[in-house]
Design an enzyme around this catalytic site. Structure first.
Site, mmCIF file in Angstrom:
data_model
loop_
_atom_site.group_PDB
_atom_site.id
_atom_site.type_symbol
_atom_site.label_atom_id
_atom_site.label_comp_id
_atom_site.label_asym_id
_atom_site.label_seq_id
_atom_site.Cartn_x
_atom_site.Cartn_y
_atom_site.Cartn_z
ATOM 1 N N HIS A 121 -39.978 -1.249 2.635
ATOM 2 C CA HIS A 121 -38.676 -0.588 2.523
ATOM 3 C C HIS A 121 -38.923 0.877 2.143
ATOM 4 O O HIS A 121 -38.575 1.325 1.056
ATOM 5 C CB HIS A 121 -37.799 -1.324 1.496
ATOM 6 C CG HIS A 121 -36.316 -1.086 1.660
ATOM 7 N ND1 HIS A 121 -35.407 -2.106 1.853
ATOM 8 C CD2 HIS A 121 -35.594 0.051 1.649
ATOM 9 C CE1 HIS A 121 -34.169 -1.595 1.942
ATOM 10 N NE2 HIS A 121 -34.258 -0.289 1.819
ATOM 11 N N ARG A 154 -32.828 -11.150 -1.459
ATOM 12 C CA ARG A 154 -33.700 -10.307 -0.641
ATOM 13 C C ARG A 154 -34.214 -9.143 -1.488
ATOM 14 O O ARG A 154 -33.416 -8.403 -2.052
ATOM 15 C CB ARG A 154 -32.928 -9.773 0.574
ATOM 16 C CG ARG A 154 -33.728 -8.783 1.378
ATOM 17 C CD ARG A 154 -32.973 -8.198 2.575
ATOM 18 N NE ARG A 154 -33.842 -7.211 3.213
ATOM 19 C CZ ARG A 154 -33.481 -5.974 3.569
ATOM 20 N NH1 ARG A 154 -32.237 -5.566 3.410
ATOM 21 N NH2 ARG A 154 -34.349 -5.141 4.089
HETATM 22 C C1 PNW Z 1 -29.680 1.526 3.910
HETATM 23 N N1 PNW Z 1 -26.536 6.399 6.880
HETATM 24 O O1 PNW Z 1 -29.894 2.863 4.249
HETATM 25 C C2 PNW Z 1 -30.923 1.125 3.123
HETATM 26 O O2 PNW Z 1 -31.612 0.043 3.692
HETATM 27 C C3 PNW Z 1 -30.680 0.921 1.666
HETATM 28 O O3 PNW Z 1 -31.899 1.074 0.976
HETATM 29 C C4 PNW Z 1 -29.583 1.838 1.188
HETATM 30 O O4 PNW Z 1 -29.445 1.855 -0.191
HETATM 31 C C5 PNW Z 1 -28.328 1.362 1.877
HETATM 32 O O5 PNW Z 1 -28.465 1.362 3.289
HETATM 33 C C6 PNW Z 1 -27.084 2.156 1.527
HETATM 34 O O6 PNW Z 1 -27.176 3.462 2.033
HETATM 35 C C7 PNW Z 1 -28.987 3.674 4.906
HETATM 36 O O7 PNW Z 1 -26.506 7.586 6.455
HETATM 37 C C8 PNW Z 1 -28.972 5.010 4.543
HETATM 38 O O8 PNW Z 1 -25.860 6.050 7.865
HETATM 39 C C9 PNW Z 1 -28.163 5.886 5.194
HETATM 40 C C10 PNW Z 1 -27.361 5.450 6.228
HETATM 41 C C11 PNW Z 1 -27.380 4.124 6.615
HETATM 42 C C12 PNW Z 1 -28.196 3.230 5.943
#
Ligand code: PNW
Length: 484
Positions: free
Chosen positions: A124, A78
């Site tokens: 994204h 992906r």
């Molecule tokens: C996702 N939170 O984002 C994204 O889709 C990715 O690009 C990212 O690298 C990955 O999760 C890891 O963080 C998030 O704070 C960012 O709960 C923050 C949160 C959740 C998902």
């Protein structure tokens, strides 16, 4: 291996990434700027001084990264396309950039040649800066959905002969709330965060959310009307969402708070997209007309758009505790507090290497089953993973030894199996986040989610132990015997 640990042989699995987090080469071959380029440049403290100018330099090293996928035995990959590489200014009347299209064509060709199934995310979080400048990006519901539809059509036309799995948007909740309420993500607008550009956080997140819902709807309709017959693929959306338990399980208001929290996070998008109806009632009740209405024409489009699957990004779970005070008009949670501990002081799960992420596989199972029962579509887990405790700051030699990550994957696969066999949910695939350590948005290059260690000075990639484990885990569960 007991009977309930099995997965069907056609269960899809692989690794995930996103364009801005890995590609670098932000001004190469005609790429236009995105809101993340601007966000990082204007105020470097917002991202710990980091930006995506080089990142993992995947734009130049992509073949090495596909070699990793081959070596790890991945069935699928992906990735996301950078909108401004394809249409530098982003708009429906703006010129295409053939060099950008060629980059993704060679990537897709090479995946297909290797027998790895491409899963393409259209968006994204890297909106073309041109659209932000022209009309305020996602705050212009009318314009942005038409520009997104055009961009989606270009991708269907140019890549759809080989790409059969489409994800329209990644985590519109994060884009809306982090981009327009807390301001910690691009475009960094907020009425509460002083480091951000002043925005009206009482209304903007809900407008940006609607723009993304309608963009998804338009892309799905375009695919179904004009491409599906010939290309025969499937199209879905990836929604983030934690699972919430009540803080005090003897308090019915905390049960309600947990439910509301999930409605504010998931139902916001899943109600219109999967149930073809208005936002959850609890959102309407709290937000009133700050939550935009759908017009009759929009409801007709929502009714027409058939989305094939639910892409689930899942990392962690929390407890919800109701509040007695009235909600602030910038409250995006549903008038409650989120906690990692419940009333008895029990932690929701084991600590990882990142403050917001605790490992909660049993609650993952509840989440999968809840989402399947509510929305009734096959689920692909499009992201799941973690940084190990203390991994931020480790040397390569230390970081490649990652038993915590292996346990995290194993326990979350167990949860998937239980949800399938014991709760009868339809779950058809799993993508580990991430193929390699990359730019973790506003947290910069500290947190390492990769199964591959990235040395950001030399750009050398080194597989961690977990990288090869997933293949074994899936082989065991799918009853496949691996060659030695
Ligand atoms: C996702 N939170 O984002 C994204 O889709 C990715 O690009 C990212 O690298 C990955 O999760 C890891 O963080 C998030 O704070 C960012 O709960 C923050 C949160 C959740 C998902």
């Amino acid at each position: 291996m007991n009977k309930t640990s099995f997965l069907p042989v056609d269960f899809e699995w692989g690794f995930a990434t996103a364009a801005y987090q890995i590609e670098g080469a932000v001004d190469i071959d005609g790429r236009g700027e995105s809101i993340w380029d601007t966000f990082c440049r204007l105020e470097p403290t917002r991202t710990n001084g980091a930006n995506g100018d080089v990142a993992c330099d995947h734009y130049h090293l992509w073949e090495k990264d596909l070699d990793l996928l081959t070596r790890y035995g991945a069935k699928a990959y992906r990735f996301s396309v950078s909108w401004s590489r394809i249409i530098p200014f982003g708009g429906r009347n703006d010129p295409l950039n053939e060099a950008g299209i060629a980059f993704y064509n060679q990537l897709i060709d090479s995946l297909v040649m290797r027998g790895i199934t491409p899963w393409l995310t259209l968006y994204h979080w890297d909106l073309p800066q041109g659209l932000q400048n022209r009309y305020g990006g996602w705050l212009n519901v009318e314009e942005s959905q038409l520009d997104f539809e055009r961009y989606a059509r270009v991708c269907f036309e140019r890549f759809g002969d080989r790409v059969k799995n489409w994800i329209t948007l990644n985590e519109p909740w994060i884009q809306s709330i982090y981009g327009y309420s807390t301001g910690v993500n691009a475009p960094g607008r907020s009425s509460t965060n002083e480091q951000s550009e002043a925005g009206d956080s009482s209304t903007e997140p809900w407008i940006a959310g609607k723009a993304q819902i309608m963009s998804h709807i338009r892309a799905v309709i375009a695919y179904n009307r004009d491409f599906r017959r010939q290309q025969d693929g499937q199209i879905g959306i990836s929604l983030n969402g934690d699972y919430y338990e009540p803080w005090d399980s003897s308090d019915s208001l905390d049960w309600e708070a947990a439910e509301w929290r999930m409605e504010f996070q998931i139902g916001w998008f899943a109600n219109p997209v999967f149930l073809k109806k208005d936002y959850p009632e609890c959102m309407r009740r709290q937000l009133g007309l700050r939550l935009p209405q759908f017009t009759h024409e929009e409801l007709a489009l929502i009714e027409e758009a058939e989305t094939d699957f639910y892409g689930m990004n899942y990392y962690t779970s929390q407890f919800a505790r109701h509040r007695n005070a009235k909600p602030l008009d910038t409250d995006f949670r549903g008038n409650l507090d989120e906690l990692q501990c419940n009333r008895e002081g029990k932690q929701v799960g084991e600590e990882s290497g990142l403050y917001w992420l605790r490992s909660c596989p049993e609650l993952f199972r509840k989440h999968l089953t809840r989402v399947y029962r509510l929305y009734g579509k096959p689920i692909y887990v499009t992201e799941n993973g973690c940084p190990c405790p203390g991994e931020d700051g480790m040397t390569c030699a230390e970081a490649v030894n990652d038993p915590y990550r292996i346990r995290y994957f194993e326990s979350h696969l167990d949860a998937i199996c239980k949800s399938i066999h014991e709760d009868e949910a339809s779950i058809k695939g799993y993508f580990a986040w991430a193929l390699l350590d990359n730019l973790e948005w506003s947290d910069g290059y500290g947190p390492r989610f990769g199964v591959t260690f990235t040395n950001y000075e030399t750009l050398e990639r080194t597989p961690k132990q977990s990288a090869l484990m997933l293949r074994q885990m899936f082989a065991e569960r799918q009853g496949i015997i691996l060659a030695a």
